[in-house]
Design an enzyme around this catalytic site. Structure first.
Site, PDB file in Angstrom:
ATOM      1  N   ASP A 202      94.804  43.617  38.073  1.00 28.30           N
ATOM      2  CA  ASP A 202      95.498  44.205  36.920  1.00 28.30           C
ATOM      3  C   ASP A 202      94.534  44.206  35.735  1.00 28.30           C
ATOM      4  OD1 ASP A 202      97.147  44.880  34.825  1.00 28.30           O
ATOM      5  OD2 ASP A 202      98.368  43.064  34.920  1.00 28.30           O
ATOM      6  N   GLU A 417      91.795  40.832  45.573  1.00 33.53           N
ATOM      7  CA  GLU A 417      93.170  41.238  45.327  1.00 33.53           C
ATOM      8  C   GLU A 417      93.403  42.588  45.988  1.00 33.53           C
ATOM      9  OE1 GLU A 417      96.441  42.247  41.829  1.00 33.53           O
ATOM     10  OE2 GLU A 417      94.884  40.740  41.485  1.00 33.53           O
ATOM     11  N   HIS A 419      96.649  44.156  45.891  1.00 37.33           N
ATOM     12  CA  HIS A 419      98.036  44.304  45.474  1.00 37.33           C
ATOM     13  C   HIS A 419      98.619  45.661  45.844  1.00 37.33           C
ATOM     14  CE1 HIS A 419     101.007  43.021  42.045  1.00 37.33           C
ATOM     15  NE2 HIS A 419     101.611  43.266  43.186  1.00 37.33           N
ATOM     16  N   GLU A 462      97.343  37.922  44.868  1.00 43.80           N
ATOM     17  CA  GLU A 462      98.198  39.022  45.307  1.00 43.80           C
ATOM     18  C   GLU A 462      97.547  39.859  46.418  1.00 43.80           C
ATOM     19  OE1 GLU A 462     100.969  39.800  41.437  1.00 43.80           O
ATOM     20  OE2 GLU A 462      98.922  40.569  41.326  1.00 43.80           O
ATOM     21  N   GLU A 538     101.103  31.835  37.453  1.00 42.10           N
ATOM     22  CA  GLU A 538     101.396  32.750  36.354  1.00 42.10           C
ATOM     23  C   GLU A 538     102.843  32.523  35.936  1.00 42.10           C
ATOM     24  OE1 GLU A 538     100.523  36.862  37.297  1.00 42.10           O
ATOM     25  OE2 GLU A 538      98.638  36.329  38.282  1.00 42.10           O
ATOM     26  N   ALA A 540     105.619  33.041  32.104  1.00 43.95           N
ATOM     27  CA  ALA A 540     105.751  33.393  30.687  1.00 43.95           C
ATOM     28  C   ALA A 540     104.903  34.617  30.346  1.00 43.95           C
ATOM     29  CB  ALA A 540     105.369  32.205  29.803  1.00 43.95           C
ATOM     30  N   ASN A 598      97.754  55.562  35.658  1.00 46.54           N
ATOM     31  CA  ASN A 598      97.626  54.502  34.661  1.00 46.54           C
ATOM     32  C   ASN A 598      98.966  53.807  34.485  1.00 46.54           C
ATOM     33  OD1 ASN A 598      99.061  55.329  31.966  1.00 46.54           O
ATOM     34  ND2 ASN A 598      98.025  57.195  32.670  1.00 46.54           N
TER      35      ASN A 598
END
Length: 1025
Positions: A202, A417, A419, A462, A538, A540, A598
């Site tokens: 990400d 990753e 994902h 992920e 991960e 909050a 995007n």
């Protein structure tokens, strides 16, 4: 005619960038960063090495749409159309190609291992000279610390090798390619490779040589690897420094290895041994390596609280003492273990106060400089963070050195990753991809293993859970049994992790997703047979105006020992600077570069803005995580218990300031020196406190200050604070006016009231206050009206966007129910003159498509002193979604310089994010009442307000407010903060009630039930004069 083996044509034909079995060609083995000192004292003090030379700077650069478009002539000479760029850099930040921001979706069609034919390619070249003595003997290496995504290297037109994995070094032997005089490097970098399928993090997708490039000259016989371990007796009073040294080069019987240990300028000890002295099995020893063990009595232990570092200097020399080469590294004596379900450091259970951190710079993209790294570390330390997760890849090598020195616990994470794969474990369960994944894990460990700050290895992020993960978990446990391994993929609790490390699991609420349920963190601890610690990898999600409910996590962490904290997502907004036609900078997010696909503003989840100025949520994190906890003890005397959560340091630089104030007015104060051992307590007895003589709230405030500057803070730094409301002497109303009532006149359209120099006008058709004069100056630009909505927060929007509506998102529920479109239908508008006041009574039904959503009843009581008391009762229809707020709004005509209020502050706070705010009298410039989130939204609320002063106006009551030059409508309709235009006058929102902001995550409704406006009836009252 056979092709030249060095030619571009041969490279293009092989297409190594589409073969997961080829992750490198001719790349040297991974090892810790080396400097090859030829003087042991230089190594001890970490002096710049004459054997290491930076190649950072201006390189010649040409960009092509695909590798096939690169002319063969580039390999031998610079192209006429070439430009120059600075290395390190991302070429997208230099105007070539476009950065792409996407979270889950791959930026290329998913067809592993193949990549698009349109594969942007950057061709770099550099001419340099080599010292004559480097050419005469020894080995010259080139080190690329980071190149995205894959590259081929030529030196003097001869092909050298190939490398991929953008986040770890690629190192090549240039010895036999170098010439006397000028030499030319040529580097062909491809944007996409099969490795891109393992790098679906990400973040912005960028390319180029974005980390340092350097040359290193080592002797022909040299140290090729150095592995440092520390071991202890049971009470940590004695330690053993263990240094495993591996060499390569000429076989010589006279070689010796010495390890020296230094504590700053103090010599601790040394050990010398020949190569081959460590017997491995019945067949003997490795002839090229040895292990040295040095006993250390009463070592100073390393921790994030007390980051004491020694310096180990390893020397390779001949029997006569002639030094061949020296390498060195910082050493922290510390032990990481998991015992009885707890993650321990030096025998003490850790509480992880962590943040996930991407390497991001608003102007330089993914190029990190030392200044920015230090700024991040200082901000983390100053805000009570003690840990960082390298999300989701190994960081710049300097980062770990700085974490060692300043003191942060690090989760080092492999650059893996997937994902966007369906299913997510498509590659991690495929043995074809095991070599590529293995290189990313094993080389990370081999590079970074000597850093004491690294307490946990991570297999990536992920990527589902597959057999490749299990194999790599077992490799790490065999190669480095001194650290635990964590991996969230596949459900956070697979056999490939020593730590239950879920992401976005909630405190009490289960999320029973198919295959990978996320139980509440409390429930996870009680699962049958589960004995591992739980640390959220991960939690909050700090996207925009967020982090609601953060204090609830920390209540749980402190209540349940095996809940050992977590890592907030995330540290820094990933916005990038663009410039408008007039050269003014503005902050851009996904889609602003024409990038497709995007994920728009989802790249901005930071506790700090991209320039590292704090979000208001950072203060909430700082307060929740503070290392001192306070309790007001019951009894006649006022006693405060201060508990230290430091595990290793005594409070030798803290004083406690206490103060007592009545409605923000100081009454008395004092200072006490804190003298608390690790995990200890101190009782502070305050002198007899004065009683309130006038009406108001009595508040006791304590703040812990560091009088002396530290390595990470300035003198006077506030590290912890707490407040208690000791009592309230009530004055239910201002003294009622006993004189004559104001003058009331009415017409067919309006009620008009006059009291001295003040005049009010109420529309009889609309039932609202339309104008208010002081003297001849009109005070309102818009009427005073009910407000039930807010400009949506990122958490209100969730995953909804124009092409994909999530009907469960708060904003979609509000839209569907008509909250934003509702119109007021007047039910009542009456006026009465009392003995000393005028009473205006109104009632409205707020309706959408014939359905009543809210009924609002108001009474305006205006007395002869010019005070208007507004009493509001609101009924909420049972079928409508819980509203965002219940309050009033108007546009004041006046623009004053400052805002003064008695309430919670000084920073923005919301009902579920106000633990860090203090009740005092605050005074700030108007512009500081607005929080400049890059994606505009509701912002700037101050809760618990008793009094607000602005310009000629004064409001009293118990309310929440925000005040700024930007109205909710403009905030809702504007995509970027730089497009906001200050409106006429000042927008004031006064809320009796406001919904929380949420933040457990940002893609599902996460406002806890206790912070939703779920009651059917609301009542509040304010006075305006």
């Amino acid at each position: 005619m056979p092709q030249n083996a060095d030619s571009l044509a041969v490279v293009l034909k092989c297409r190594d960038w589409e073969n997961p079995g080829v992750t490198q060609l001719n790349r040297l083995e991974a090892h810790p960063p080396f400097c090859s000192w030829r003087n042991a004292d230089d190594a001890r003090v970490n002096r710049d090495s004459a054997q290491k030379r930076s190649l950072n700077g201006e390189w010649t650069f040409a960009w092509f749409s695909a590798p096939e478009a690169v002319p063969e002539s580039w390999r031998t000479s610079d192209l006429q159309q070439a430009d120059s760029v600075r290395v390190p850099s991302n070429w997208q930040m230099d105007g070539y190609d476009a950065p792409i921001y996407t979270n889950v979706t791959y930026p290329i069609p998913v067809n592993p291992p193949f990549v698009p034919a349109d594969n942007p390619t950057g061709c770099y070249s550099l001419t340099f000279s080599i010292d004559a003595d480097w050419l005469q003997a020894g080995q010259t290496r080139i080190i690329f610390d980071g190149v995205n995504s894959a590259f081929h290297l030529w030196c003097n037109s001869r092909w050298v090798g190939y490398g991929q994995d953008s986040r770890l070094p690629s190192e090549f032997d240039l010895t036999h390619f170098l010439l006397k005089g000028e030499n030319r490097l040529a580097v062909m970098v491809l944007r996409w490779s099969d490795g891109s399928y393992l790098e679906d993090q990400d973040m912005w997708r960028m390319s180029g040589i974005f980390r340092d490039v350097s040359l290193l000259h080592k002797p022909a016989t040299q140290i090729r690897d150095l592995r440092i371990n520390t071991r202890f007796n049971d009470d940590f009073s004695r330690a053993v420094l263990e240094a495993e040294v591996r060499t390569t080069g000429e076989r010589r019987d006279d070689l010796r290895v010495t390890v020296q240990l230094w504590d700053s300028e103090t010599f601790v000890g040394e050990k010398t041994a020949p190569l081959g002295s460590e017997i491995i099995d019945e067949r003997g020893a490795y002839p090229d390596r040895t292990t040295l063990r040095l006993n250390v009595e009463h070592p100073a232990l390393w921790s994030a609280e007390t980051p004491h570092l020694y310096r180990a200097v390893v020397q390779l020399h001949a029997a006569d003492g002639t030094l061949i080469e020296a390498e060195a590294c910082d050493v922290g004596f510390r032990q990481v273990s998991i015992e009885n379900g707890l993650l321990l450091l030096n025998g003490k259970p850790l509480l992880i106060r962590g943040a996930n951190r991407h390497e991001h710079h608003p102007e330089n993209g993914q190029v990190m400089d030392k200044e920015t790294m230090i700024k991040d570390i200082l901000l983390m330390k100053q805000n009570n963070f003690n840990a960082v997760r390298c999300s989701h890849y190994p960081n710049h090598p300097l980062w770990y050195t700085l974490c060692d020195r300043y003191g942060l616990y690090v989760v080092d994470e492999a650059n893996i990753e997937t994902h966007g794969m369906v299913p997510m474990n498509r590659l991690s369960d495929d043995p074809v991809w095991l070599p590529a994944m293995s290189q990313r894990v094993t080389r990370m460990v081999q590079r970074d293993r000597n850093h004491p700050s690294i307490i946990i290895w991570s297999l990536g992020n992920e990527s589902g859970h597959g057999a490749n993960h299990d194999a790599l978990y077992r490799w790490i446990k065999s190669e480095d049994p001194s650290r635990p391994v964590q991996y969230e993929g596949g459900g956070a609790n697979t056999a490939a992790t020593d730590i239950i490390c879920p992401m976005y699991a909630r405190v009490d609420q289960d999320q029973p997703f198919p295959a990978v349920p996320k139980w509440s963190i409390k429930k996870w601890l009680s699962m049958p047979g589960e004995q591992r610690p739980l640390i959220l990898c991960e939690y909050a999600h700090a996207m925009g105006n967020s982090l609601g409910g953060y204090a609830k996590y920390w209540q749980a962490f402190r209540q349940y020992p095996r809940l050992q904290g977590g890592f907030v997502w995330d540290w820094v907004d990933q916005s990038l600077i663009k410039y408008d036609d007039d050269g003014r900078p503005w902050s851009a997010y996904g889609g602003d570069f024409g990038d497709a696909p995007n994920d728009r503003q989802f790249c901005m989840n930071g506790l700090v803005f991209a320039d590292r100025t704090p979000h208001p949520s950072l203060y909430e994190a700082k307060h929740a995580q503070q290392f001192f906890q306070f309790a007001l003890l019951p009894g006649a005397e006022c006693q405060i218990e201060v508990t230290s959560e430091y595990l290793f340091r005594h409070s030798d630089n803290e004083v406690l300031h206490w103060s007592l104030a009545l409605d923000g007015n100081p009454l008395t104060a004092g200072v006490v020196t804190l003298d608390i051992p690790p995990q200890g307590r101190q009782i502070i007895a305050l002198p007899a406190l004065p009683e309130a003589e006038t009406a108001g709230q009595l508040w006791l405030t304590v703040r812990v200050e560091q009088p002396q500057a530290t390595a990470w803070s300035q003198a006077g730094h506030i590290s912890a604070w707490q407040q208690w409301k000791l009592g309230e002497k009530l004055a239910t109303q201002w003294p009622q006016h006993a004189g004559n009532a104001p003058q009331l006149t009415s017409s067919g359209t309006a009620f008009r009231i006059v009291a001295g120099e003040k005049r009010w006008e109420f529309s009889r058709q609309q039932g609202v206050l339309t104008q208010f004069w002081i003297g001849e100056e009109a005070q309102l630009l818009t009427p005073l009206v009910d407000q039930f909505t807010r400009a949506p927060l990122d958490n209100d929007i969730g995953v909804s966007e124009a092409t994909r509506i999530d009907p469960n998102a708060w904003v979609e529920r509000w839209k569907a129910a008509g909250h934003y479109q509702a119109k007021a239908v007047l039910l009542q508008c009456d006026a009465d003159t009392l003995a000393s006041a005028v009473l205006i009574t109104t009632a409205h039904a707020w309706q959408y498509q014939g359905e009543t959503l809210f009924i609002s009843r108001k009474t305006y009581r205006i007395d002869g002193n010019g005070e208007m008391q507004i009493t509001v009762d609101v009924d909420v229809a049972s079928g409508t979604p819980h509203p965002a707020r219940i309050g009033l709004s108007c546009q004041l005509a006046q623009v004053a310089e400052r805002v003064n209020w008695l309430g919670l502050g000084p920073h923005e706070n919301y009902p579920d994010r106000l633990s860090a705010a203090c009740f005092e009298r605050w005074d700030l410039p108007l512009e500081e009442m607005y929080t400049p989130y890059v994606f505009p939204s509701e912002n700037g609320l101050r809760c618990g307000t008793r009094e607000l002063l602005y310009g000629a106006h004064q409001w009293r009551g118990d309310f929440q407010f925000n005040i700024s030059r930007y109205g909710q409508k403009q905030l809702m309709e504007t995509s970027h903060r730089h497009l906001l235009q200050p409106e006429a006058g000042t927008w004031l929102n006064i809320d009796g009630f406001h919904m929380g902001v949420g933040g457990d995550d940002s893609w599902s409704p996460s406002v806890s039930a206790e912070y939703q406006l779920s009651a059917g009836r609301y009542h509040y009252q304010i006075s305006w004069r």
